[in-house]
Every structure is written in structure tokens, then in C-alpha cells.
Design a protein around this motif. Structure first.
Motif, PDB file in Angstrom:
ATOM      1  N   PHE A 259       0.827  -1.195   0.000  1.00 21.16           N
ATOM      2  CA  PHE A 259       0.000   0.000   0.000  1.00 21.16           C
ATOM      3  C   PHE A 259       0.868   1.254   0.000  1.00 21.16           C
ATOM      4  O   PHE A 259       1.984   1.237   0.530  1.00 21.16           O
ATOM      5  N   PRO A 260       0.353   2.357  -0.545  1.00 25.95           N
ATOM      6  CA  PRO A 260       1.112   3.608  -0.456  1.00 25.95           C
ATOM      7  C   PRO A 260       1.260   4.019   1.006  1.00 25.95           C
ATOM      8  O   PRO A 260       0.350   3.811   1.813  1.00 25.95           O
ATOM      9  N   VAL A 261       2.402   4.574   1.328  1.00 23.30           N
ATOM     10  CA  VAL A 261       2.687   4.990   2.705  1.00 23.30           C
ATOM     11  C   VAL A 261       2.633   6.517   2.752  1.00 23.30           C
ATOM     12  O   VAL A 261       3.395   7.188   2.049  1.00 23.30           O
ATOM     13  N   PRO A 262       1.720   7.067   3.562  1.00 15.90           N
ATOM     14  CA  PRO A 262       1.631   8.527   3.627  1.00 15.90           C
ATOM     15  C   PRO A 262       2.837   9.139   4.320  1.00 15.90           C
ATOM     16  O   PRO A 262       3.370   8.581   5.277  1.00 15.90           O
ATOM     17  N   HIS A 263       3.264  10.293   3.815  1.00 16.66           N
ATOM     18  CA  HIS A 263       4.302  11.072   4.484  1.00 16.66           C
ATOM     19  C   HIS A 263       3.618  11.811   5.631  1.00 16.66           C
ATOM     20  O   HIS A 263       2.496  11.488   5.996  1.00 16.66           O
ATOM     21  N   ALA A 264       4.261  12.797   6.176  1.00 17.41           N
ATOM     22  CA  ALA A 264       3.663  13.601   7.248  1.00 17.41           C
ATOM     23  C   ALA A 264       2.642  14.544   6.611  1.00 17.41           C
ATOM     24  O   ALA A 264       2.869  15.741   6.496  1.00 17.41           O
ATOM     25  N   ASN A 265       1.528  13.982   6.168  1.00 18.41           N
ATOM     26  CA  ASN A 265       0.510  14.741   5.443  1.00 18.41           C
ATOM     27  C   ASN A 265      -0.337  15.556   6.420  1.00 18.41           C
ATOM     28  O   ASN A 265      -0.998  14.987   7.273  1.00 18.41           O
ATOM     29  N   PRO A 266      -0.331  16.892   6.255  1.00 20.19           N
ATOM     30  CA  PRO A 266      -1.131  17.710   7.168  1.00 20.19           C
ATOM     31  C   PRO A 266      -2.620  17.490   6.923  1.00 20.19           C
ATOM     32  O   PRO A 266      -3.055  17.350   5.786  1.00 20.19           O
ATOM     33  N   PRO A 267      -3.392  17.437   7.973  1.00 12.89           N
ATOM     34  CA  PRO A 267      -4.829  17.229   7.841  1.00 12.89           C
ATOM     35  C   PRO A 267      -5.546  18.529   7.478  1.00 12.89           C
ATOM     36  O   PRO A 267      -4.996  19.613   7.662  1.00 12.89           O
ATOM     37  N   PRO A 268      -6.798  18.421   7.019  1.00 16.86           N
ATOM     38  CA  PRO A 268      -7.551  19.652   6.746  1.00 16.86           C
ATOM     39  C   PRO A 268      -7.977  20.321   8.040  1.00 16.86           C
ATOM     40  O   PRO A 268      -8.035  19.699   9.093  1.00 16.86           O
TER      41      PRO A 268
ATOM     42  N   ALA B 201     -10.838  20.397   2.455  1.00 19.33           N
ATOM     43  CA  ALA B 201     -10.271  19.044   2.397  1.00 19.33           C
ATOM     44  C   ALA B 201      -9.523  18.822   1.083  1.00 19.33           C
ATOM     45  O   ALA B 201      -8.424  18.259   1.066  1.00 19.33           O
ATOM     46  N   LEU B 202     -10.102  19.272  -0.026  1.00 28.82           N
ATOM     47  CA  LEU B 202      -9.449  19.112  -1.331  1.00 28.82           C
ATOM     48  C   LEU B 202      -8.134  19.879  -1.392  1.00 28.82           C
ATOM     49  O   LEU B 202      -7.119  19.357  -1.892  1.00 28.82           O
ATOM     50  N   ALA B 203      -8.127  21.116  -0.887  1.00 26.41           N
ATOM     51  CA  ALA B 203      -6.892  21.908  -0.897  1.00 26.41           C
ATOM     52  C   ALA B 203      -5.794  21.209  -0.108  1.00 26.41           C
ATOM     53  O   ALA B 203      -4.632  21.186  -0.517  1.00 26.41           O
ATOM     54  N   ARG B 204      -6.161  20.603   1.015  1.00 32.36           N
ATOM     55  CA  ARG B 204      -5.164  19.944   1.846  1.00 32.36           C
ATOM     56  C   ARG B 204      -4.635  18.674   1.195  1.00 32.36           C
ATOM     57  O   ARG B 204      -3.432  18.459   1.138  1.00 32.36           O
ATOM     58  N   VAL B 205      -5.513  17.805   0.688  1.00 29.71           N
ATOM     59  CA  VAL B 205      -5.023  16.533   0.145  1.00 29.71           C
ATOM     60  C   VAL B 205      -4.221  16.732  -1.134  1.00 29.71           C
ATOM     61  O   VAL B 205      -3.378  15.891  -1.463  1.00 29.71           O
ATOM     62  N   ARG B 206      -4.424  17.850  -1.834  1.00 29.42           N
ATOM     63  CA  ARG B 206      -3.590  18.139  -3.020  1.00 29.42           C
ATOM     64  C   ARG B 206      -2.121  18.292  -2.650  1.00 29.42           C
ATOM     65  O   ARG B 206      -1.249  18.121  -3.482  1.00 29.42           O
TER      66      ARG B 206
END
Length: 170
Positions: free
Chosen positions: A42-51, A104-109
Motif C-alpha cells: 500500500f502507499p505509505v503517507p508522508h507527514a501529510n497535514p490534515p484539513p 479538504a481538497l486543498a489539503r489533500v492536493r
């Protein structure tokens, strides 16, 4: 992946700095049956900031839990592509929660991942011996980075003037 931080000021709404999210399989999603000599990483998320709540979201005392669901593609480089509202049971309609979807869209981009991988081994015994679940390792006959579609759910809520974003109970 669940992280939740509640921040409150007496009598005023505040922005949440941390949020939990949950990945889910959308209704009708395609799946692939692996053969006994294959493995998927599975893809491993980096330190992805939440919305967060949008900064210009109207101050209000109450907002019932509103779940927004986002689908996206993690490409071969680990970048996010094609994020869009994901319709489904328990997900707010995009037009009804437009500012929350926009946040949410702005953040996940901005998110990044270690990409997904498809691993093939000579046989099932070799796969069982060599595969570590974190990448193609050992006697691999094929190690191929592949794009994958993912969906995440976020629940926005205001209770007694306190803004909160949490994992969706999807």
C-alpha cells in the motif's frame, strides 16, 4: 490513522490544528485478486497535514457532524492526482458542504506518499519467506510501482462554538 486535538476558547470558535482521517474503500470499487506468488504494498503517507476548518468559515455555535469524503489517485511518483468529492453513504453532498470540501481538497492536493508497489515472486513459498510488507524485497521477479485510488473521510463539527475535525465513522 487517527489523530485528534481539541482546542477551545471560552465562548469563541477556534481552529483545530490536527485532524484524524480514515481511508475507506468506496462502494463499487474495483479490486484485484492477487495470485499466491504476488504481494501488494500500500502507499505509505508522508507527514501529510490534515484539513482544518476554512479560515473564512462562518462562526457559528453549532454544526452537526458533517462528513466529507474525498477520492484521489496516488501516482507512481507518490504525488496526489485527481482529488474530488467522493459520493457515498454517509458523505455530505458536495454542494451542501462546499467550503468544507474545498478545505479538504486543498489539503489533500499537498499530500505525498511512498507509492504503491506490485511485487511478484517465483512462487508462494519465496513470497512468504521474503516479503516484508513494506516493499518488494528478496527474490523478486517483478517490482512495479503502480498508481492506486484511495478515499478518505473527514468529519467537521462545531459544538458549543468549538470547531473540530475528526475521523469519520464511515
Amino acid at each position: 490513522m487517527i489523530a485528534l486535538l481539541l482546542t477551545a476558547c471560552s465562548g469563541c470558535a477556534t481552529r483545530t490544528t490536527t485532524v484524524g482521517q480514515r481511508m475507506f474503500l468506496p462502494e463499487g470499487a474495483a479490486s484485484y485478486a492477487m495470485q499466491d506468488h504476488q504481494a501488494f504494498v500500500f502507499p505509505v503517507p508522508h507527514a501529510n497535514p490534515p484539513p482544518d476548518f476554512p479560515p473564512d468559515y462562518p462562526l457559528r455555535r453549532e454544526l452537526p457532524p458533517t462528513t466529507v469524503c474525498i477520492s484521489l489517485v496516488v501516482d507512481e511518483a507518490g504525488a496526489v492526482g485527481r482529488p474530488e468529492p467522493q459520493p457515498g453513504t454517509g458523505c455530505a453532498m458536495a454542494e451542501e458542504a462546499a467550503p468544507l470540501y474545498a478545505a479538504a481538497l486543498a489539503r489533500v492536493r499537498q499530500w505525498r506518499f511512498d507509492p504503491a508497489m506490485f511485487c511478484s515472486y517465483p512462487d508462494a513459498a519465496t513470497r512468504d519467506r521474503d516479503w516484508n510488507g513494506r516493499g518488494c524485497s528478496g527474490a523478486v521477479t517483478e517490482a512495479r510501482v503502480v498508481p492506486v485510488s484511495l478515499s478518505y473521510a473527514f468529519t467537521f463539527e462545531v459544538r458549543n462554538g468549538e470547531r473540530k475535525v475528526a475521523s469519520a465513522p464511515h
